[in-house]
Structures are given as C-alpha cells and as structure tokens.
Design a protein around this motif. Structure first.
Motif, short mmCIF file in Angstrom:
data_model
loop_
_atom_site.label_atom_id
_atom_site.label_comp_id
_atom_site.label_asym_id
_atom_site.label_seq_id
_atom_site.Cartn_x
_atom_site.Cartn_y
_atom_site.Cartn_z
N SER A 121 0.84 -1.20 0.00
CA SER A 121 0.00 0.00 0.00
C SER A 121 0.88 1.25 0.00
O SER A 121 2.03 1.22 0.45
CB SER A 121 -0.90 0.04 1.24
OG SER A 121 -1.61 -1.18 1.43
N GLU A 122 0.30 2.34 -0.50
CA GLU A 122 0.94 3.65 -0.42
C GLU A 122 -0.11 4.65 0.06
O GLU A 122 -1.23 4.67 -0.44
CB GLU A 122 1.49 4.09 -1.77
CG GLU A 122 2.74 3.34 -2.21
CD GLU A 122 3.41 3.97 -3.42
OE1 GLU A 122 3.01 5.11 -3.79
OE2 GLU A 122 4.31 3.35 -3.99
N VAL A 123 0.28 5.47 1.02
CA VAL A 123 -0.63 6.46 1.58
C VAL A 123 0.10 7.80 1.68
O VAL A 123 1.25 7.85 2.12
CB VAL A 123 -1.12 6.06 2.99
CG1 VAL A 123 -2.12 7.08 3.51
CG2 VAL A 123 -1.75 4.67 2.96
N GLU A 124 -0.55 8.87 1.26
CA GLU A 124 0.03 10.19 1.41
C GLU A 124 -0.31 10.73 2.80
O GLU A 124 -1.48 10.90 3.14
CB GLU A 124 -0.50 11.15 0.35
CG GLU A 124 0.14 12.53 0.41
CD GLU A 124 -0.30 13.44 -0.72
OE1 GLU A 124 0.17 14.59 -0.77
OE2 GLU A 124 -1.13 13.00 -1.56
N LEU A 125 0.71 10.96 3.62
CA LEU A 125 0.51 11.44 4.97
C LEU A 125 0.45 12.96 5.02
O LEU A 125 1.02 13.64 4.17
CB LEU A 125 1.64 10.95 5.88
CG LEU A 125 1.76 9.45 6.11
CD1 LEU A 125 2.88 9.18 7.12
CD2 LEU A 125 0.45 8.85 6.60
N LEU A 126 -0.23 13.44 6.04
CA LEU A 126 -0.28 14.87 6.32
C LEU A 126 0.35 15.13 7.68
O LEU A 126 0.34 14.26 8.56
CB LEU A 126 -1.72 15.38 6.32
CG LEU A 126 -2.53 15.17 5.04
CD1 LEU A 126 -3.95 15.69 5.23
CD2 LEU A 126 -1.87 15.85 3.84
N GLU A 127 0.89 16.31 7.85
CA GLU A 127 1.44 16.68 9.14
C GLU A 127 0.37 16.54 10.21
O GLU A 127 -0.77 16.98 10.05
CB GLU A 127 1.94 18.13 9.09
CG GLU A 127 2.56 18.61 10.39
CD GLU A 127 3.06 20.03 10.27
OE1 GLU A 127 3.61 20.54 11.26
OE2 GLU A 127 2.92 20.63 9.18
N GLY A 128 0.71 15.86 11.30
CA GLY A 128 -0.24 15.65 12.38
C GLY A 128 -0.95 14.32 12.34
O GLY A 128 -1.65 13.96 13.29
N ASP A 129 -0.82 13.53 11.25
CA ASP A 129 -1.36 12.18 11.22
C ASP A 129 -0.68 11.34 12.30
O ASP A 129 0.48 11.58 12.65
CB ASP A 129 -1.13 11.52 9.86
CG ASP A 129 -2.05 12.05 8.77
OD1 ASP A 129 -2.96 12.84 9.10
OD2 ASP A 129 -1.85 11.68 7.60
N THR A 130 -1.38 10.35 12.79
CA THR A 130 -0.80 9.41 13.74
C THR A 130 -0.80 8.01 13.14
O THR A 130 -1.83 7.55 12.62
CB THR A 130 -1.59 9.39 15.06
OG1 THR A 130 -1.59 10.69 15.63
CG2 THR A 130 -0.97 8.41 16.05
N ILE A 131 0.35 7.35 13.18
CA ILE A 131 0.48 5.98 12.69
C ILE A 131 0.49 5.04 13.89
O ILE A 131 1.27 5.23 14.82
CB ILE A 131 1.78 5.80 11.89
CG1 ILE A 131 1.85 6.79 10.72
CG2 ILE A 131 1.91 4.36 11.38
CD1 ILE A 131 3.23 6.89 10.10
N VAL A 132 -0.36 4.03 13.86
CA VAL A 132 -0.38 3.01 14.90
C VAL A 132 -0.01 1.68 14.25
O VAL A 132 -0.67 1.24 13.32
CB VAL A 132 -1.77 2.90 15.57
CG1 VAL A 132 -1.77 1.79 16.61
CG2 VAL A 132 -2.18 4.22 16.20
#
Length: 268
Positions: free
Chosen positions: A199-210
């Motif tokens: 998978s590929e996901v575009e992250l934004l500032e402030g996202d949280t990865i668990v």
C-alpha cells in the motif's frame, strides 16, 4: 507496538502543538525523532517521531516475548514489526529467534541499492538473509520525505493511520483461515514477499500511525485506539497506554474482544 506522528520541516515555523510535542518527546528514552534535512523554501518534507512499547505474554516474559521491532531515521523514517509464530515451541524451537533475525536483516538492508526504499523488496532481501528456523507475521512501513508512506505486510501485523480523530487507512489481515495468518517462514511452504499486501498512503502533518502485532488489534477495538490516541501528545505515552489497554483486555475474561467476536462469528 509503535506509535508515530509525521511532522514537517520547512522554513515556516511549526504550529504550537508540534512545538510542544517535540519538546516533550526529547525527554523520553523510548522515542526516536527522525532527523530532518535543510529544505528549499518551496518544498515541505515529512519525518516522524516514534514511541514504542512491548508487553510480552506472561508465559514469555523471561525471554522478552516473541515479537521484534525496528525503528530507523533513514530517509523519512522506517518502522517494522515481526511477530513470531508460537507453534514452533511445540517443536522445541524458540519462536522469538526468527522475528529477531528478520528484523536484524531489515536493519542491515534498508540502505541497500536494490531495496531502493521499497518495503516489499526489503522483505524479500531480509527474508532471504534470515537463517533462523521459524516464521513470523510482519509489517514494514517506509516514509519518503515527500510524505508518501509505503507499506508491505504479510499476515496479521497491522498499521492504521489516524487523521483528525478518525481512522483514515488500515491494512487488512491476510489469513489462510481463522487464526492461521500468512507468514514468512524458514520453510519453502510459507509465504514470500510476493504475497505481501502493498500500500501507499500520502501522509499529512499531524497524522498518527499506529502499528502493532495481533496482540494489539485482537484485544483493542478501533474506537478505543482512536479515543486513546486523542488523549496524548507524547507518542511514547500513547504507545504505553495502548499496550497496557491491550494487556488488560487480554486478561479480562468478561471482555468481549475483537478476537472473541470474530471467533464466535466464524463458528456461527
């Protein structure tokens, strides 16, 4: 398990939340803040701060559990978790050896030219270099500085991205049948990097990865994860709180966990 939060590095100042977040995490030994490079005025790059926490099963405390994880500040950041398959203990083989060996090889190969920052290829090369007998479920995530998170997972180790109080993305577990997940193995009959879900996901500032093994997602509901994350600015504290919640739920015989609900539905 690991909790991470992307943050930007640019010529403009960060907002107050991230400034406070950064000050807090520097005091925590269990937090890795990924390095940030100089940027041009027109470009925004992301890196991540990571907090981790591991609570072994009570019967596995003496050997430190059967999970292994790896964190690196290479490029935008690299996160990986491998969960050893307990069934190997019945053959007098330590289930912890394979995931530890696999994560060591992930660590050694992240800068390999052939990997070229592709987690699926990293799994290929790390698996080929792993000599220990055993098997493991695994998830690898690699953040490029342009904000693209690349993910490869085999089995039921998982990753979620929480954005503005909601789960924006979640990997799906892979299984042959209930309670028998896909796994990388020392045996030819196991899965390979070709079976990984990519998978590929575009992250934004402030996202949280668990990120976590099934020990997290089998025992904690999605809404509980989101609620718990919202209470913390410090990723190390958030990781510890989630791991503790999963551990408490696993010991509560009256708690109807995601695992028990799924098991009951499969039987029905």
């Amino acid at each position: 398990m690991a909790i991470s939060m992307p943050k930007s590095s640019s010529i403009s100042p960060s907002n107050q939340f991230l400034q406070s977040f950064s000050r807090n995490t520097k005091k925590k030994n269990s937090v890795v803040c990924c390095n940030q490079s100089e940027l041009s005025p027109t470009r925004l790059e992301l890196s991540i701060c990571v907090g981790t926490h591991l609570i072994p099963h009570p019967r596995k405390i003496e050997k430190g559990g059967e999970d292994a994880f790896f964190v690196s500040n290479y490029n935008g950041g690299v996160l990986a978790i491998a969960d050893g398959v307990s069934g190997w203990a019945r053959k007098n083989i330590d289930p912890a050896l394979f995931p530890r060996d696999l994560m060591t090889n992930v660590s050694n190969l992240i800068e390999d030219e052939e990997v070229n920052y592709e987690p699926q290829i990293l799994l290929k090369k790390a698996h080929a270099a792993t000599s220990s007998v055993g098997s493991a479920t695994v998830v690898v995530a690699m953040l490029e500085k342009n904000g693209i998170l690349k993910i490869a997972n085999v089995g039921d180790c998982g990753l979620q991205i929480i954005r503005q109080g909601k789960i924006n993305f979640s990997t799906s577990p892979q299984e042959h049948y209930f309670d028998c997940p896909y796994q990388l193995s020392s045996h030819e009959a196991g899965q390979t990097y070709l079976d990984a879900m990519v998978s590929e996901v575009e992250l934004l500032e402030g996202d949280t990865i668990v990120m976590g093994s099934d020990g997290l997602f089998d025992n904690v509901f999605d809404h509980e994860i989101v609620s718990m994350i919202s209470r913390f600015n410090d990723v190390a504290e958030a990781a510890k709180a989630l791991a503790t919640l999963a551990n408490n739920h696993s010991k509560d015989t009256n708690f109807d966990s995601p695992y028990t609900i799924e098991a009951r539905n499969r039987v029905c």
